[in-house]
Structure formats: structure tokens, C-alpha cells
Design an enzyme around this catalytic site. Structure first.
Site, short mmCIF file in Angstrom:
data_model
loop_
_atom_site.label_atom_id
_atom_site.label_comp_id
_atom_site.label_asym_id
_atom_site.label_seq_id
_atom_site.Cartn_x
_atom_site.Cartn_y
_atom_site.Cartn_z
N GLY A 174 0.83 -1.20 0.00
CA GLY A 174 0.00 0.00 0.00
C GLY A 174 0.86 1.24 0.00
N LYS A 198 7.43 -0.77 6.70
CA LYS A 198 6.78 0.52 6.49
C LYS A 198 7.86 1.56 6.29
CE LYS A 198 2.98 1.82 7.90
NZ LYS A 198 1.68 2.23 8.50
N PHE A 203 2.04 9.30 3.82
CA PHE A 203 3.23 9.34 4.66
C PHE A 203 4.28 8.33 4.25
CE2 PHE A 203 -0.60 10.33 6.89
CZ PHE A 203 -0.36 11.63 7.24
N GLY A 204 3.95 7.52 3.30
CA GLY A 204 4.94 6.55 2.90
C GLY A 204 4.30 5.31 2.31
N ASP A 209 -6.77 5.65 13.94
CA ASP A 209 -7.10 5.32 12.55
C ASP A 209 -7.72 3.94 12.45
OD1 ASP A 209 -7.41 5.89 9.90
OD2 ASP A 209 -5.32 5.61 9.34
N GLY A 218 0.49 5.64 0.90
CA GLY A 218 -0.37 6.72 1.36
C GLY A 218 0.45 7.99 1.47
N1 LIG Z 1 1.59 -6.43 9.73
C1 LIG Z 1 0.95 -6.60 8.57
N2 LIG Z 1 0.66 -7.84 8.12
C2 LIG Z 1 0.02 -8.01 6.95
N3 LIG Z 1 -0.40 -7.00 6.16
C3 LIG Z 1 -0.15 -5.73 6.55
C4 LIG Z 1 0.53 -5.46 7.78
N4 LIG Z 1 0.65 -4.13 7.91
C5 LIG Z 1 0.08 -3.60 6.81
N5 LIG Z 1 -0.42 -4.54 5.99
C6 LIG Z 1 -1.14 -4.34 4.71
O1 LIG Z 1 -0.67 -3.14 4.11
C7 LIG Z 1 -1.70 -2.17 4.02
C8 LIG Z 1 -1.13 -0.79 4.30
O2 LIG Z 1 -0.48 -0.78 5.57
P1 LIG Z 1 -0.80 0.29 6.68
O3 LIG Z 1 0.09 0.03 7.84
O4 LIG Z 1 -2.25 0.31 6.99
O5 LIG Z 1 -0.35 1.67 6.01
P2 LIG Z 1 -1.15 2.82 5.27
O6 LIG Z 1 -2.60 2.69 5.58
O7 LIG Z 1 -0.57 4.05 5.81
O8 LIG Z 1 -0.85 2.65 3.83
C9 LIG Z 1 -2.74 -2.63 5.04
O9 LIG Z 1 -4.04 -2.18 4.75
C10 LIG Z 1 -2.62 -4.14 4.95
O10 LIG Z 1 -3.33 -4.62 3.82
MG LIG Z 2 -3.71 1.68 6.88
#
Ligand SMILES: Nc1ncnc2c1ncn2[C@@H]1O[C@H](COP(=O)(O)OP(=O)(O)O)[C@@H](O)[C@H]1O
Ligand SMILES: [Mg+2]
Ligand SMILES: [Zn+2]
Length: 467
Positions: free
Chosen positions: A47, A71, A51-52, A170, A49
Site C-alpha cells: 500500500g 513501512k 506518509f509513505g 485510525d 499513502g
Molecule cells: N503487519 C501486517 N501484516 C500483513 N499485512 C499488513 C501489515 N501491515 C500492513 N499490511 C497491509 O498493508 C496495508 C497498508 O499498511 P498500513 O500500515 O495500513 O499503512 P497505510 O494505511 O498508511 O498505507 C494494510 O491495509 C494491509 O493490507
Molecule cells: Mg492503513
């Protein structure tokens, strides 16, 4: 997903995909080997967004090359004073995430953190599963029992997180992952780290965060003006569960012209009035009208005020099955198994002995036996329960009340392997276990299979239906 490329993580890079083994990005010159400590190999983008970005990666520093989630975060301000501040805050946030992940099984563990080329990195446990959004898109709206599981688990985590003075900020269907193995929800994407990335310095030289964390629709109004409180998380959780029940995101729900309340009941079929009332209270516009603490909302869910989604009596003259119901609804299979043992000993009046013998089983009150069985059946969708075991015992093992038949049953339901009985902690307390694997407690009680007396003494009982 490909194994034959090396990904360049420079956000400005125009052509991040390089042939595997490339040392320096062919497009921007970034040192590819050292960008992730020469240790993590990016597999795919999960993903991105404001912030990164989030990547799925492989940890080549571990023998299993286990999967992990990386991340990558980028500070907004770009002078050295701000960078210094962000660095310090990042350090503190990482320490918090480490503690949260260690303390709670519903928060991913933090494996590693570092900075490289002006970017900040967190390396976390990868949760094998689907986000709530993915699940609903694929399977349709969730049942009330599934929503109970989500609510009970997430409220428990929030109670813990809030007790540390942290507000998630969030909560939404994209930030809850349902673990494939046991359907337990895991909470990801804590807001504080992102907020840190928004650090700016006012014209008076005071550091502040320039950004509001949260997602429109799921974010409570006080949070939108930068004043999140504990119940802001409960508000978001309420709308998240309403999404799970209705498939509608907040923007798709109409508002009542007079009160401004969301109108959602008509889209949720067969939801008990109690759950409806609890969710309605959580999503009130003003914090004073909501639950102020996660614990209060949890208590209300668990209390007699809300009827369980399953229509099984929870009390008899001898036993109280409320606790068992709650544990099963939360899919805490091991705790539910132990509770089953405890309540059975109590009902049989042999708590001090610590196990049931043959005559205890033959005389065990039928109503109680039937309730225990129904609760297990309902909450495991028919996978676990004494009657599941009974069916296997009769159809596959011959249904005799002798040791040889016990062994056959043990082989079938996964209590034995390689010709011997497993110890209690070798059992599989997840929905992946073979049908009939649980409950075990009634057979050995308190310490697993000690005090073995013959499974048939319980399974022959007429109160257990054959299927
Ligand atoms: N620990 C994790 N294990 C599996 N999938 C993850 C995990 N962290 C994030 N993801 C996947 O990546 C997506 C984006 O990560 P997230 O931490 O929500 O960042 P952001 O919403 O800022 O893009 C999540 O919606 C999920 O689908
Ligand atoms: Mg998220
Ligand atoms: Zn590059």
C-alpha cells in the site's frame, strides 16, 4: 510478485525495478544492497499513502527467511532541525510499538527499525490474513457472531492501548487484519508514527504536527480538529463494525435530517437489538454521549444486557455458561477449552479431584452436556463439539466403549500422532484443527489427557445428537 527484481526504495526513483543482483539502481544510483540493512528483500508493495509506503518483504537474516512488513515513512518537513526532532520522536514511537507488540497478541510485533537516506523504516510481523475490507468484499457482510469476535478482541486491545495513554486514531476496516489461522483480529497502522512524520516548527520555533491523522468518515468530529480522545477510537470502531454488518462505508450511509445520526439499521439484517444499541451509542456525535472507555463498552457487550447471538440458555441449576460463551464468541479456543473443563468439574461436583471419572460422565446432567455441546458447535460453525466427536466415534471408529476405540478416535481428531497421545500443549487451538479436535477438556480435564477414563463414557449419552 516476482523474485527476479530488486526494488529501489527511493520514492523519487522513476524506474524502481532493477534486475536481481543489481548493486546500484540503474535509474537513480541508490545503493540497493544497503537500503534495507543488507537484510530485507522486498517482495511486493502492499500500500501507499501520504506518509509513505508499505511493503511485503522477506527477512534473509532469519533461518526461515520469514516474511515481514516494512513501512517506509517520509517526514514532511525537510530542514535539519526538523529532521533531528523527527528522529527523536521516531525513536520513542518505535519503543512504544515494540512494547505494544510484545504485550498484545492482537498487535504485530516490531522486529526492527532504522533510518536510511532520510527515510524511516519499521519492520513488523507479517500477519497472514485479510483486512476486514478484503473479507467483506470477498464474502459479503459478516454475521453478528463474527462482529462479536472483532468487537471483543479489539476492545480488549484498546483497553490496553488506552491504558498506556495511546490513542490509535485510525481504526477502520483497512487497518484490521483477520488472521487466517484463527480469525482473530489484529490491529495495525497506529497513528502516532505518522503524526511524527508531520512534525513542523512554527514561526515561534515551537514544534507541532501539521497534520490530522485519521480517515474521513471513520474519524470522530473532535479528532478532525486535532483533539482525539479515547472514545474517538470507539467511534471509529463502531463505524467499522457497522461496515462489517452492512457493507456500507460511512459516506454511503444516510443521515437523519433532524438528529444528524447515521441511519444504518435497515441495512443490517438480523442484528440483535442489543448490539444495535451498543453500536448506536459508540457512534454518537459528542464524546459525552458515547462510552468513555473501551472497558465500559466491553462490559456492556459481555453483560446480560446483550443477548448472545446464539439462542442457547446460559444457566442451569448447576452451571453458568456465560464465560464459556464469551470465550467462544471471542474465538479463544484454548481458554474456552479450559473453561469447559472447569465448569464440567464444578457441575459434576468434583473440582477438588480435578478430573471426571467414568461414573461422573455417565451421570453428568443432560441439560448441561447439551448446552456445552451447542455452544461449541455454534461458535465453531460445526467444527468442534462433543456431537462432532460422537459422529466420528460411531461412523469411523465403531462406537465401542473401549481403549482401542479411544485410540482410533484420538488418531482421527488429532489427539494422537505417530501412535501416541499428544500432550495438552501440542494440541491445535485454532479452527485449522481437525473436526472434533475440541473440546478436549471434558475427557481429561485440567492438564490434558491425564486421568483418562474412556471417551465413550461421555459420547454414548443420548443428549448428544449424532449429527
Ligand atoms: N503487519 C501486517 N501484516 C500483513 N499485512 C499488513 C501489515 N501491515 C500492513 N499490511 C497491509 O498493508 C496495508 C497498508 O499498511 P498500513 O500500515 O495500513 O499503512 P497505510 O494505511 O498508511 O498505507 C494494510 O491495509 C494491509 O493490507
Ligand atoms: Mg492503513
Ligand atoms: Zn532508483
Amino acid at each position: 510478485m516476482s523474485t527476479s527484481v530488486s526494488i529501489c526504495l527511493n520514492p523519487e526513483c522513476l524506474k524502481p525495478e532493477n534486475p536481481d543482483g543489481t548493486k546500484f539502481c540503474l535509474s537513480c544510483g541508490t545503493n540497493l544492497a544497503s537500503q534495507l540493512r543488507e537484510r530485507y528483500r522486498v517482495i511486493s508493495l502492499l500500500g501507499s499513502g501520504g506518509f509513505g509506503r508499505t511493503f511485503l518483504a522477506e527477512d534473509t537474516g532469519m533461518p526461515s527467511a520469514r516474511r515481514c512488513v516494512i513501512k517506509q515513512l517520509k517526514p514532511i518537513g525537510n530542514n535539519s532541525q526538523i529532521y533531528q526532532l523527527v528522529q527523536e520522536r521516531f525513536q520513542r514511537e518505535a519503543a512504544v510499538l515494540e512494547e505494544l507488540g510484545e504485550e498484545s497478541s492482537s498487535i504485530p510485533s516490531l522486529y526492527d527499525y532504522f533510518t536510511n537516506a532520510g527515510q524511516f523504516y519499521l519492520v513488523q510481523q507479517w500477519i497472514d490474513g485479510e483486512t476486514l475490507t478484503q473479507k467483506v468484499k470477498k464474502q459479503g457482510n459478516l454475521s453478528e457472531a463474527d462482529c462479536w469476535n472483532i468487537l471483543m478482541n479489539i476492545l480488549e486491545v484498546l483497553d490496553y492501548v488506552h491504558s498506556k495513554g495511546i490513542i490509535h486514531r485510525d481504526i477502520k476496516p483497512d487497518n484490521i487484519i483477520l488472521c487466517r489461522k484463527d480469525s482473530k483480529p489484529v490491529l495495525i497502522d497506529f497513528g502516532a508514527v505518522k503524526e511524527t512524520m508531520g512534525t513542523m516548527v512554527t514561526s515561534q520555533g515551537v514544534p507541532t504536527s501539521s497534520i490530522v491523522i485519521g480517515t474521513p468518515g471513520y474519524m470522530a468530529s473532535e479528532q478532525a480538529v486535532g483533539k482525539a480522545v479515547r472514545s474517538s477510537d470507539l467511534y471509529s470502531l463502531g463505524l467499522t463494525v457497522i461496515y462489517a454488518l452492512t457493507g456500507k462505508i460511512p459516506q454511503e450511509l444516510p443521515l437523519d435530517d433532524d438528529t444528524g445520526d447515521y441511519i444504518w439499521h435497515q441495512y443490517a439484517q438480523n442484528v440483535s437489538s442489543n448490539l444495535t444499541a451498543i453500536l448506536d451509542k459508540a457512534i454518537q456525535l459528542y464524546p459525552r454521549d458515547r462510552y468513555s472507555k473501551a472497558k465500559d463498552m466491553l462490559n456492556e457487550l459481555q453483560s446480560g444486557k446483550s443477548t448472545p447471538p446464539v439462542n442457547v440458555p446460559l444457566k442451569t441449576s448447576r452451571g453458568n455458561y456465560t464465560q464459556l460463551r464469551d470465550l467462544l464468541a471471542a474465538k479463544k479456543w484454548q481458554e474456552a477449552d479450559r473453561e469447559t473443563a472447569q465448569v464440567m468439574l464444578k457441575v459434576a461436583g468434583v473440582e477438588s479431584r480435578g478430573f471426571l471419572n467414568r461414573s461422573d460422565c455417565e451421570n453428568f446432567p443432560g441439560d448441561d452436556l447439551s448446552i456445552i455441546n451447542q455452544l461449541w458447535l455454534e461458535y465453531s460453525n460445526g467444527r468442534f463439539g462433543l456431537s462432532v466427536q460422537k459422529q466420528i466415534w460411531i461412523d469411523k471408529c465403531g462406537g465401542k466403549r473401549d481403549y482401542e476405540t479411544d485410540c482410533k478416535l484420538g488418531d482421527r481428531v488429532g489427539w494422537r500422532s505417530g501412535g501416541s497421545w499428544k500432550s495438552y500443549n501440542q494440541l491445535d487451538f485454532s479452527l485449522n484443527a481437525p473436526p472434533g479436535h475440541l473440546p478436549l477438556a471434558g475427557f481429561g480435564v485440567a492438564g490434558g489427557l491425564n486421568g483418562w477414563f474412556g471417551v465413550g463414557s461421555l459420547l454414548w449419552r443420548q443428549e448428544l445428537p449424532k449429527n
